[in-house]
Design a protein around this motif. Sequence first.
Motif, PDB file in Angstrom:
ATOM      1  N   HIS A  43       9.764 -51.075 -14.932  1.00 18.33           N
ATOM      2  CA  HIS A  43       8.740 -52.008 -15.399  1.00 18.33           C
ATOM      3  C   HIS A  43       7.530 -51.286 -15.981  1.00 18.33           C
ATOM      4  CE1 HIS A  43       5.851 -51.547 -12.025  1.00 18.33           C
ATOM      5  NE2 HIS A  43       6.935 -51.187 -11.350  1.00 18.33           N
ATOM      6  N   VAL A  44       7.274 -50.051 -15.556  1.00  8.61           N
ATOM      7  CA  VAL A  44       6.115 -49.326 -16.082  1.00  8.61           C
ATOM      8  C   VAL A  44       6.297 -48.959 -17.556  1.00  8.61           C
ATOM      9  CG1 VAL A  44       5.403 -48.436 -13.833  1.00  8.61           C
ATOM     10  CG2 VAL A  44       6.888 -47.060 -15.279  1.00  8.61           C
ATOM     11  N   LEU A  45       7.531 -49.000 -18.027  1.00  9.86           N
ATOM     12  CA  LEU A  45       7.777 -48.734 -19.443  1.00  9.86           C
ATOM     13  C   LEU A  45       7.411 -49.925 -20.317  1.00  9.86           C
ATOM     14  CD1 LEU A  45      11.220 -46.980 -19.076  1.00  9.86           C
ATOM     15  CD2 LEU A  45       9.068 -45.900 -19.732  1.00  9.86           C
ATOM     16  N   ASN A  46       7.384 -51.102 -19.718  1.00  6.04           N
ATOM     17  CA  ASN A  46       7.163 -52.331 -20.484  1.00  6.04           C
ATOM     18  C   ASN A  46       5.804 -52.968 -20.238  1.00  6.04           C
ATOM     19  OD1 ASN A  46       9.895 -52.098 -21.326  1.00  6.04           O
ATOM     20  ND2 ASN A  46      10.530 -53.040 -19.420  1.00  6.04           N
ATOM     21  N   GLU A  47       5.143 -52.588 -19.187  1.00  9.70           N
ATOM     22  CA  GLU A  47       3.865 -53.199 -18.823  1.00  9.70           C
ATOM     23  C   GLU A  47       2.720 -52.254 -19.166  1.00  9.70           C
ATOM     24  OE1 GLU A  47       4.051 -53.844 -14.621  1.00  9.70           O
ATOM     25  OE2 GLU A  47       5.708 -55.268 -14.779  1.00  9.70           O
ATOM     26  N   GLU A  48       1.604 -52.853 -19.520  1.00 11.39           N
ATOM     27  CA  GLU A  48       0.396 -52.055 -19.743  1.00 11.39           C
ATOM     28  C   GLU A  48      -0.160 -51.610 -18.393  1.00 11.39           C
ATOM     29  OE1 GLU A  48      -0.951 -51.038 -22.665  1.00 11.39           O
ATOM     30  OE2 GLU A  48       0.845 -51.931 -23.569  1.00 11.39           O
ATOM     31  N   LYS A  49      -0.806 -50.454 -18.398  1.00  6.07           N
ATOM     32  CA  LYS A  49      -1.418 -49.943 -17.173  1.00  6.07           C
ATOM     33  C   LYS A  49      -2.553 -50.875 -16.760  1.00  6.07           C
ATOM     34  CE  LYS A  49      -3.673 -45.899 -15.247  1.00  6.07           C
ATOM     35  NZ  LYS A  49      -4.035 -44.502 -15.435  1.00  6.07           N
ATOM     36  N   PRO A  50      -2.526 -51.368 -15.526  1.00  3.69           N
ATOM     37  CA  PRO A  50      -3.620 -52.237 -15.067  1.00  3.69           C
ATOM     38  C   PRO A  50      -4.926 -51.449 -15.001  1.00  3.69           C
ATOM     39  CG  PRO A  50      -1.755 -52.303 -13.544  1.00  3.69           C
ATOM     40  CD  PRO A  50      -1.493 -51.212 -14.516  1.00  3.69           C
ATOM     41  N   THR A  51      -5.974 -52.055 -15.471  1.00  2.41           N
ATOM     42  CA  THR A  51      -7.273 -51.393 -15.463  1.00  2.41           C
ATOM     43  C   THR A  51      -8.082 -51.867 -14.264  1.00  2.41           C
ATOM     44  OG1 THR A  51      -8.158 -53.113 -16.909  1.00  2.41           O
ATOM     45  CG2 THR A  51      -7.360 -51.101 -17.966  1.00  2.41           C
ATOM     46  N   LYS A  52      -8.974 -51.013 -13.844  1.00  2.00           N
ATOM     47  CA  LYS A  52      -9.851 -51.340 -12.716  1.00  2.00           C
ATOM     48  C   LYS A  52     -10.926 -52.304 -13.203  1.00  2.00           C
ATOM     49  CE  LYS A  52     -12.222 -49.151  -8.902  1.00  2.00           C
ATOM     50  NZ  LYS A  52     -12.534 -47.905  -8.239  1.00  2.00           N
ATOM     51  N   LYS A  53     -11.128 -53.365 -12.433  1.00  2.00           N
ATOM     52  CA  LYS A  53     -12.117 -54.388 -12.787  1.00  2.00           C
ATOM     53  C   LYS A  53     -13.186 -54.457 -11.705  1.00  2.00           C
ATOM     54  CE  LYS A  53      -8.331 -57.223 -14.496  1.00  2.00           C
ATOM     55  NZ  LYS A  53      -7.585 -58.441 -14.228  1.00  2.00           N
ATOM     56  N   GLU A  54     -14.314 -55.010 -12.075  1.00  2.00           N
ATOM     57  CA  GLU A  54     -15.337 -55.275 -11.066  1.00  2.00           C
ATOM     58  C   GLU A  54     -14.901 -56.482 -10.253  1.00  2.00           C
ATOM     59  OE1 GLU A  54     -19.502 -55.452 -12.023  1.00  2.00           O
ATOM     60  OE2 GLU A  54     -19.181 -54.111 -13.737  1.00  2.00           O
ATOM     61  N   ASN A  55     -15.257 -56.490  -9.001  1.00  2.00           N
ATOM     62  CA  ASN A  55     -14.969 -57.615  -8.103  1.00  2.00           C
ATOM     63  C   ASN A  55     -13.468 -57.928  -8.024  1.00  2.00           C
ATOM     64  OD1 ASN A  55     -17.769 -57.906  -7.704  1.00  2.00           O
ATOM     65  ND2 ASN A  55     -17.908 -59.214  -9.517  1.00  2.00           N
ATOM     66  N   GLU A  56     -12.655 -56.872  -7.938  1.00  2.00           N
ATOM     67  CA  GLU A  56     -11.215 -57.076  -7.804  1.00  2.00           C
ATOM     68  C   GLU A  56     -10.906 -57.687  -6.446  1.00  2.00           C
ATOM     69  OE1 GLU A  56      -8.646 -53.786 -10.159  1.00  2.00           O
ATOM     70  OE2 GLU A  56      -9.767 -53.038  -8.439  1.00  2.00           O
ATOM     71  N   ILE A  57      -9.901 -58.552  -6.440  1.00  2.00           N
ATOM     72  CA  ILE A  57      -9.433 -59.062  -5.161  1.00  2.00           C
ATOM     73  C   ILE A  57      -8.361 -58.106  -4.648  1.00  2.00           C
ATOM     74  CG2 ILE A  57     -10.012 -61.465  -5.689  1.00  2.00           C
ATOM     75  CD1 ILE A  57      -7.060 -61.933  -6.315  1.00  2.00           C
ATOM     76  N   VAL A  58      -8.033 -58.218  -3.387  1.00  2.00           N
ATOM     77  CA  VAL A  58      -7.099 -57.297  -2.743  1.00  2.00           C
ATOM     78  C   VAL A  58      -5.752 -57.276  -3.466  1.00  2.00           C
ATOM     79  CG1 VAL A  58      -5.858 -56.813  -0.601  1.00  2.00           C
ATOM     80  CG2 VAL A  58      -8.248 -57.512  -0.512  1.00  2.00           C
ATOM     81  N   ALA A  59      -5.262 -58.422  -3.891  1.00  2.00           N
ATOM     82  CA  ALA A  59      -3.964 -58.493  -4.581  1.00  2.00           C
ATOM     83  C   ALA A  59      -3.987 -57.694  -5.882  1.00  2.00           C
ATOM     84  CB  ALA A  59      -3.590 -59.943  -4.860  1.00  2.00           C
ATOM     85  N   GLU A  60      -5.088 -57.724  -6.606  1.00  2.00           N
ATOM     86  CA  GLU A  60      -5.205 -56.973  -7.851  1.00  2.00           C
ATOM     87  C   GLU A  60      -5.239 -55.464  -7.583  1.00  2.00           C
ATOM     88  OE1 GLU A  60      -7.630 -59.995 -10.809  1.00  2.00           O
ATOM     89  OE2 GLU A  60      -8.781 -58.872  -9.302  1.00  2.00           O
ATOM     90  N   ILE A  61      -5.906 -55.080  -6.531  1.00  2.00           N
ATOM     91  CA  ILE A  61      -5.955 -53.660  -6.150  1.00  2.00           C
ATOM     92  C   ILE A  61      -4.560 -53.181  -5.770  1.00  2.00           C
ATOM     93  CG2 ILE A  61      -6.848 -52.003  -4.452  1.00  2.00           C
ATOM     94  CD1 ILE A  61      -9.408 -53.755  -4.355  1.00  2.00           C
ATOM     95  N   ARG A  62      -3.856 -53.978  -4.981  1.00  2.00           N
ATOM     96  CA  ARG A  62      -2.490 -53.609  -4.580  1.00  2.00           C
ATOM     97  C   ARG A  62      -1.568 -53.507  -5.793  1.00  2.00           C
ATOM     98  NH1 ARG A  62      -2.297 -57.503   0.580  1.00  2.00           N
ATOM     99  NH2 ARG A  62      -3.243 -56.053   2.059  1.00  2.00           N
ATOM    100  N   THR A  63      -1.684 -54.461  -6.706  1.00  2.00           N
ATOM    101  CA  THR A  63      -0.852 -54.446  -7.916  1.00  2.00           C
ATOM    102  C   THR A  63      -1.117 -53.189  -8.736  1.00  2.00           C
ATOM    103  OG1 THR A  63      -0.818 -56.871  -7.990  1.00  2.00           O
ATOM    104  CG2 THR A  63      -0.301 -55.712 -10.042  1.00  2.00           C
TER     105      THR A  63
END
Length: 161
Positions: A43-63
């Motif tokens: 999946h990392v070949l097809n998905e963009e790298k997730p960027t760090k955001k302000e006020n991330e929720i735990v699920a976003e950090i885990r993802t």
Amino acid sequence: MEHNTTKNTSLNQITKLEKFDGSFFRRWKTTIYFFLSALKLSHVLNEEKPTKKENEIVAEIRTRNKWNEDDFMCKGHILNALSNSLYDVYEINFAEKTTKDLCEDLESKYKTEDAEHKKFLVSKLFDFNMLDSKSIMSQVNQLQYIRNQIISKYHTLDKSF
């Protein structure tokens, strides 16, 4: 526990893959993609790298962390499937590049060389001459070998050949 056993078996199979030395890129690419898919890393070949955001929720950090771990593992498996000389070339900038970047680098280099190799094989077929000094069977075998190499590269040959 069964999932780990399957994953370990797949890992053992990857280490037994023939190392990519610069030839037959399309075949190697398909094989490595299959193994990365079996490991659920492709999946990392097809998905963009997730960027760090302000006020991330735990699920976003885990993802984001999961994606980074999968990308790291994916790059490691790809580099492990390269010959020693190619490993030394592509291991540079390991931390900065994503798996997608690594694959794009390999593709831009070796897809072109694959095309050149195909042209070389077709020219060998056109230049082939039967010689009286060699046995007919050895020459027929050589001609069939060239033909099979061309066909294995996804070319088709007209019936006139």
